[in-house]
Design a protein around this motif. Structure first.
Motif, short mmCIF file in Angstrom:
data_model
loop_
_atom_site.label_atom_id
_atom_site.label_comp_id
_atom_site.label_asym_id
_atom_site.label_seq_id
_atom_site.Cartn_x
_atom_site.Cartn_y
_atom_site.Cartn_z
N GLN A 214 0.84 -1.19 0.00
CA GLN A 214 0.00 0.00 0.00
C GLN A 214 0.88 1.24 0.00
O GLN A 214 1.09 1.87 1.03
CB GLN A 214 -0.90 0.00 1.23
CG GLN A 214 -2.33 -0.24 0.89
CD GLN A 214 -3.25 0.03 2.08
OE1 GLN A 214 -2.83 0.26 3.20
NE2 GLN A 214 -4.53 0.00 1.82
N THR A 249 -15.37 5.78 1.50
CA THR A 249 -14.03 5.99 2.04
C THR A 249 -13.00 5.16 1.28
O THR A 249 -11.92 5.65 0.93
CB THR A 249 -14.00 5.60 3.54
OG1 THR A 249 -14.93 6.42 4.25
CG2 THR A 249 -12.61 5.81 4.11
N GLU A 250 -13.34 3.92 0.99
CA GLU A 250 -12.40 3.04 0.29
C GLU A 250 -12.11 3.53 -1.12
O GLU A 250 -10.95 3.62 -1.54
CB GLU A 250 -12.96 1.61 0.24
CG GLU A 250 -12.03 0.63 -0.49
CD GLU A 250 -12.64 -0.75 -0.63
OE1 GLU A 250 -12.03 -1.71 -0.15
OE2 GLU A 250 -13.73 -0.86 -1.24
N GLU A 253 -9.93 6.70 -1.06
CA GLU A 253 -8.54 6.45 -0.68
C GLU A 253 -7.76 5.80 -1.82
O GLU A 253 -6.65 6.22 -2.15
CB GLU A 253 -8.52 5.55 0.57
CG GLU A 253 -7.13 5.32 1.16
CD GLU A 253 -6.41 4.16 0.51
OE1 GLU A 253 -5.18 4.23 0.39
OE2 GLU A 253 -7.08 3.20 0.11
N ARG A 257 -4.71 7.40 -4.15
CA ARG A 257 -3.41 6.75 -3.99
C ARG A 257 -2.83 6.26 -5.29
O ARG A 257 -1.62 6.33 -5.49
CB ARG A 257 -3.57 5.58 -3.00
CG ARG A 257 -2.30 4.81 -2.74
CD ARG A 257 -2.38 4.00 -1.46
NE ARG A 257 -3.56 3.17 -1.38
CZ ARG A 257 -3.68 1.97 -1.97
NH1 ARG A 257 -2.68 1.49 -2.68
NH2 ARG A 257 -4.78 1.27 -1.86
#
Length: 331
Positions: A214, A249-250, A253, A257
């Motif tokens: 990640q 939210t997922e 993010e 990213r």
């Protein structure tokens, strides 16, 4: 004779090559030559700023302490100059509290660090209560640890109190949904000794021991002429709100990213009606937007939340002053 001369010449060549190799291996690394040796400077800063609470002579006293540390997983170190008035109370009771400092309480914390309890009564500077272990706990501190002193290690000019933690009190607004500490909400003030400065904590840039899986935010592209600034206005059915927030939210993010063309994905909900969600979405170009909605993570969000959404309005915006936009990209 000829053989002897050739042998000597061969030996000289070998020695010459050997010398060259030796010189190359002892050449200093280029990074080392660009660093300046500052001597034995203590540079392990910044550190969390704390206010230590203790009872001295029957009265509560507060002291700013910037030198704290972790010893293993069950001890902390609180290092205080021997000249401090507070030390005598801690040595007698073998108890103290360690209160992390928020921005709101910083002026008072700064004050208690500028005057001595030997000459000034600091007991009423902070509103406080007595914790379960008998130490003063600052009400405004977002996180306080009540500690027992198990050992005092003396160094030149300092009493170093090695402590076990008996109780930890945390404000509800610094906990996550699972009741665990969330340091992005806590945001304790940091202290930097060499310049006597207060610093703010930064953002999370990755998960420890997991950066290969990640990584942090990818480099972003600059906005083009067909870039998109959009407000997505969504109303969610109340019974699905918590589940929807996890999906939103997922996808936000992951998009920030890994997608160079997604500049912002900022979701907010109305205080009076949390089911009404607005997302500020910024894409560097029409192509970046099309790539986004075709992505696996967006399709997971879209298909997974179809039954949760009562209404959806996509409202493209025109920046009034494009010069004010965030250029969160890297060349």
């Amino acid at each position: 004779m000829v053989k002897t001369i050739l042998g000597i010449l061969s030996l000289l060549v070998m020695l010459s090559c050997s010398t060259a190799v030796k010189e190359n291996t002892t050449k200093p690394d280029i990074m080392e030559t660009n660093k300046k040796n500052l001597g034995n400077l203590l540079a392990l800063y910044p550190k969390p700023m704390t206010v230590v609470g203790a009872e001295v002579g029957g009265k509560v006293n507060w002291l700013v302490v910037g030198h704290t540390g972790v010893i293993g997983h069950d001890r902390i170190l609180v290092s205080m100059s021997k000249s401090h008035y507070t030390n005598q109370g801690i040595k007698k009771s073998k108890r103290l509290s360690v209160n992390l400092v928020s921005r709101e309480m910083l002026p008072k914390a700064d004050y208690v660090g500028s005057v001595s309890g030997a000459t000034v009564d600091k007991s009423e500077v902070f509103a406080y209560h007595i914790g379960e272990n008998g130490t003063p706990v600052i009400d405004a501190s977002p996180l306080t640890m009540e500690c027992e002193v198990v050992e005092i290690y003396e160094t030149d000019g300092f009493d170093n109190f090695i402590c076990t933690i008996v109780n930890t009190y945390a404000a509800s607004n610094v906990l996550d949904s699972d009741g665990k500490l969330d340091y992005t909400k806590l945001k304790p003030v940091l202290f930097e000794f060499p310049t006597y400065s207060y610093l703010a904590t930064g953002e999370i840039i990755g998960k420890c021991l997991n950066l290969d899986k990640q990584p942090g935010m990818c480099a972003k592209k600059p906005m083009t002429a067909d870039g998109i600034v959009r407000l997505s206005k969504i109303e969610v059915y109340p019974q699905y709100l918590d589940e929807y927030i996890k999906y939103a939210t997922e996808v936000g993010e992951i998009s920030l990213r890994i997608e160079p063309g997604v500049l912002t994905m900022y979701a907010v909900s109305e205080k009076e009606n949390p089911c009404k969600v607005t997302i500020l979405e910024t894409y560097v170009s029409r192509k970046a937007y099309e790539e986004h909605i075709a992505s696996e993570h967006f399709q997971k969000y879209k298909q997974g939340t179809l039954h949760m959404v009562k209404s959806l309005t996509l409202s493209d915006q025109t920046p009034l002053n494009p010069a004010n936009r965030l250029n969160n990209f890297m060349q």
